[in-house]
Motif scaffolding. Structure first.
Motif, PDB file in Angstrom:
ATOM      1  N   TYR A 258     -66.655  93.580 -10.782  1.00 53.99           N
ATOM      2  CA  TYR A 258     -66.958  93.208  -9.233  1.00 53.99           C
ATOM      3  C   TYR A 258     -67.159  94.662  -9.209  1.00 53.99           C
ATOM      4  O   TYR A 258     -66.526  95.937  -9.142  1.00 53.99           O
ATOM      5  CB  TYR A 258     -66.031  92.975  -8.692  1.00 53.99           C
ATOM      6  N   GLU A 259     -68.602  95.238  -9.230  1.00 61.13           N
ATOM      7  CA  GLU A 259     -69.081  96.759  -8.926  1.00 61.13           C
ATOM      8  C   GLU A 259     -70.020  96.546  -7.569  1.00 61.13           C
ATOM      9  O   GLU A 259     -70.926  96.283  -7.560  1.00 61.13           O
ATOM     10  CB  GLU A 259     -70.534  96.238 -10.233  1.00 61.13           C
ATOM     11  N   PRO A 260     -69.061  97.032  -6.878  1.00 57.39           N
ATOM     12  CA  PRO A 260     -70.452  97.864  -5.390  1.00 57.39           C
ATOM     13  C   PRO A 260     -71.157  98.237  -5.708  1.00 57.39           C
ATOM     14  O   PRO A 260     -70.843  99.906  -6.377  1.00 57.39           O
ATOM     15  CB  PRO A 260     -68.727  97.910  -4.674  1.00 57.39           C
TER      16      PRO A 260
ATOM     17  N   ILE B 158     -71.640 102.776  -8.060  1.00 56.84           N
ATOM     18  CA  ILE B 158     -71.842 102.758  -9.176  1.00 56.84           C
ATOM     19  C   ILE B 158     -72.493 104.184  -9.119  1.00 56.84           C
ATOM     20  O   ILE B 158     -73.897 104.302  -8.474  1.00 56.84           O
ATOM     21  CB  ILE B 158     -72.784 101.184  -9.257  1.00 56.84           C
ATOM     22  N   GLY B 159     -72.414 104.814 -10.717  1.00 60.78           N
ATOM     23  CA  GLY B 159     -72.859 105.574 -10.853  1.00 60.78           C
ATOM     24  C   GLY B 159     -73.338 106.990  -9.730  1.00 60.78           C
ATOM     25  O   GLY B 159     -73.498 107.894  -9.468  1.00 60.78           O
ATOM     26  N   THR B 160     -71.956 106.819  -8.670  1.00 57.07           N
ATOM     27  CA  THR B 160     -72.715 107.637  -7.758  1.00 57.07           C
ATOM     28  C   THR B 160     -71.142 108.772  -7.317  1.00 57.07           C
ATOM     29  O   THR B 160     -71.018 109.361  -6.100  1.00 57.07           O
ATOM     30  CB  THR B 160     -72.471 106.785  -6.128  1.00 57.07           C
TER      31      THR B 160
ATOM     32  N   GLY C 242     -76.959  90.563 -15.087  1.00 54.02           N
ATOM     33  CA  GLY C 242     -76.700  90.650 -13.868  1.00 54.02           C
ATOM     34  C   GLY C 242     -75.942  92.236 -12.958  1.00 54.02           C
ATOM     35  O   GLY C 242     -75.836  92.121 -12.359  1.00 54.02           O
ATOM     36  N   HIS C 243     -76.262  93.366 -13.849  1.00 50.79           N
ATOM     37  CA  HIS C 243     -75.960  94.220 -13.412  1.00 50.79           C
ATOM     38  C   HIS C 243     -76.314  94.764 -12.783  1.00 50.79           C
ATOM     39  O   HIS C 243     -77.960  94.705 -12.182  1.00 50.79           O
ATOM     40  CB  HIS C 243     -76.171  95.787 -14.363  1.00 50.79           C
ATOM     41  N   SER C 244     -76.270  95.148 -11.748  1.00 53.54           N
ATOM     42  CA  SER C 244     -77.336  95.893 -10.501  1.00 53.54           C
ATOM     43  C   SER C 244     -78.225  96.748 -10.181  1.00 53.54           C
ATOM     44  O   SER C 244     -78.963  96.842 -10.125  1.00 53.54           O
ATOM     45  CB  SER C 244     -76.386  96.868  -9.432  1.00 53.54           C
TER      46      SER C 244
HETATM   47  P1  PGA Z   1     -70.113 104.314 -13.493  1.00 59.07           P
HETATM   48  O1  PGA Z   1     -71.059 102.670 -13.891  1.00 59.07           O
HETATM   49  O2  PGA Z   1     -69.097 104.160 -14.347  1.00 59.07           O
HETATM   50  O3  PGA Z   1     -70.888 105.033 -13.901  1.00 59.07           O
HETATM   51  O4  PGA Z   1     -70.824 104.370 -11.858  1.00 59.07           O
HETATM   52  C1  PGA Z   1     -70.786 101.546 -13.742  1.00 59.07           C
HETATM   53  C2  PGA Z   1     -71.806 100.715 -14.070  1.00 59.07           C
HETATM   54  O5  PGA Z   1     -72.825 100.794 -13.927  1.00 59.07           O
HETATM   55  O6  PGA Z   1     -71.426  99.524 -14.712  1.00 59.07           O
END
Ligand code: PGA
Length: 255
Positions: A169-171, A175-177, A97-99
């Motif tokens: 918990y991944e807002p 992510i990747g921002t 269930g990764h975003s």
């Molecule tokens: P990020 O990714 O550390 O590059 O923000 C985290 C993730 O997607 O699990």
């Protein structure tokens, strides 16, 4: 985190990165760095690198995870991989269930729940991802969104099984921002997740669950995030692709 109750786990999420030779090089670089970590160390790699990763990490403290799993045991599901296929080659963890899967591949809480149950039934440890969109945070409904995801994603999962499950918990906006949640924001939602688990199960069960933070965690911000009571490690994208950076996170989580 509360080390008496649970273990911190740092899990790399390589996403769609690294050919096999690149994966070999990164794992070889990582092995001596990971050796001294007292936290759990997991690398979740693309399907094509799983066997390589399992082979290269044999006898080390690095565990291997996949980035997805299908809920059926076998059948006409072109392009999918079953839980048994993963365990058979020695995979121990799986991200569910990764975003990015929710956003680009139609993953829903219903399929996350099915995949989680299938993974657990096969003996895999799921890393179940939840988190709000920026819009949802701005509308002040983070708590509702995350509580709903936890209830749906873990529907019908026993207390015994939930203790084997990691929640990340991944807002989505982080992510990747490069936009990281503040330590307070991360703690607030990780604690909320633990409170929801305590209501669904009981306090002892909730206290035993590893709840990670994920979203632009890096060597600079890790110490503060990992110092929070309810943040038990991290799910790491970008910073898991460089052994030295990943090593700093392992050191921080081992303190
Ligand atoms: P990020 O990714 O550390 O590059 O923000 C985290 C993730 O997607 O699990």
């Amino acid at each position: 985190m509360n080390k008496e109750l649970r273990q911190a786990v740092i899990a790399g999420n390589w996403k769609m990165n690294k050919t096999r030779p690149e994966a070999k090089a990164l794992i070889e670089e990582l092995k001596p760095i990971a050796e001294k970590a007292s936290c759990g160390v997991v690398i979740c790699v693309p399907f094509t690198n799983l066997e390589t990763a399992v082979e290269l990490t044999k006898g080390t403290n690095i565990k291997v995870g996949a980035e997805n799993v299908h809920f059926e045991k076998s059948g006409a599901f072109t392009g999918e991989i079953s839980a048994d296929m993963l365990t058979e080659i020695g995979v121990e963890y799986v991200i569910i269930g990764h975003s990015e899967r929710r956003q680009y591949f139609g993953e829903t809480d219903e399929t996350v729940n099915k995949r989680t149950k299938a993974a657990l039934a096969a003996g895999l440890k799921p890393i179940v991802c939840v988190g709000e969109l920026l819009w949802e945070r701005e509308c002040n409904i983070t708590e509702e969104v995350v509580a709903r995801q936890i209830k749906l994603d873990l529907f019908d999962v026993s207390a015994e099984d939930v203790k084997k499950t990691i929640i990340a918990y991944e807002p989505v906006w982080a992510i990747g921002t490069g936009k990281v949640a503040t330590a307070e924001q991360a703690e607030e939602v990780c604690k909320l997740i633990r409170d929801v688990l305590a209501k669904l199960y009981d306090k002892e069960t909730a206290d035993a669950v590893t709840i990670q933070y994920g979203g632009s965690m890096n060597p600079k911000n890790a110490a503060e995030l990992l110092a929070q009571e309810d943040v038990d490690g991290g799910l790491i994208g970008g910073a898991s692709l460089k052994a030295a950076d990943f090593g700093v996170l392992l050191d921080e989580a081992s303190k």
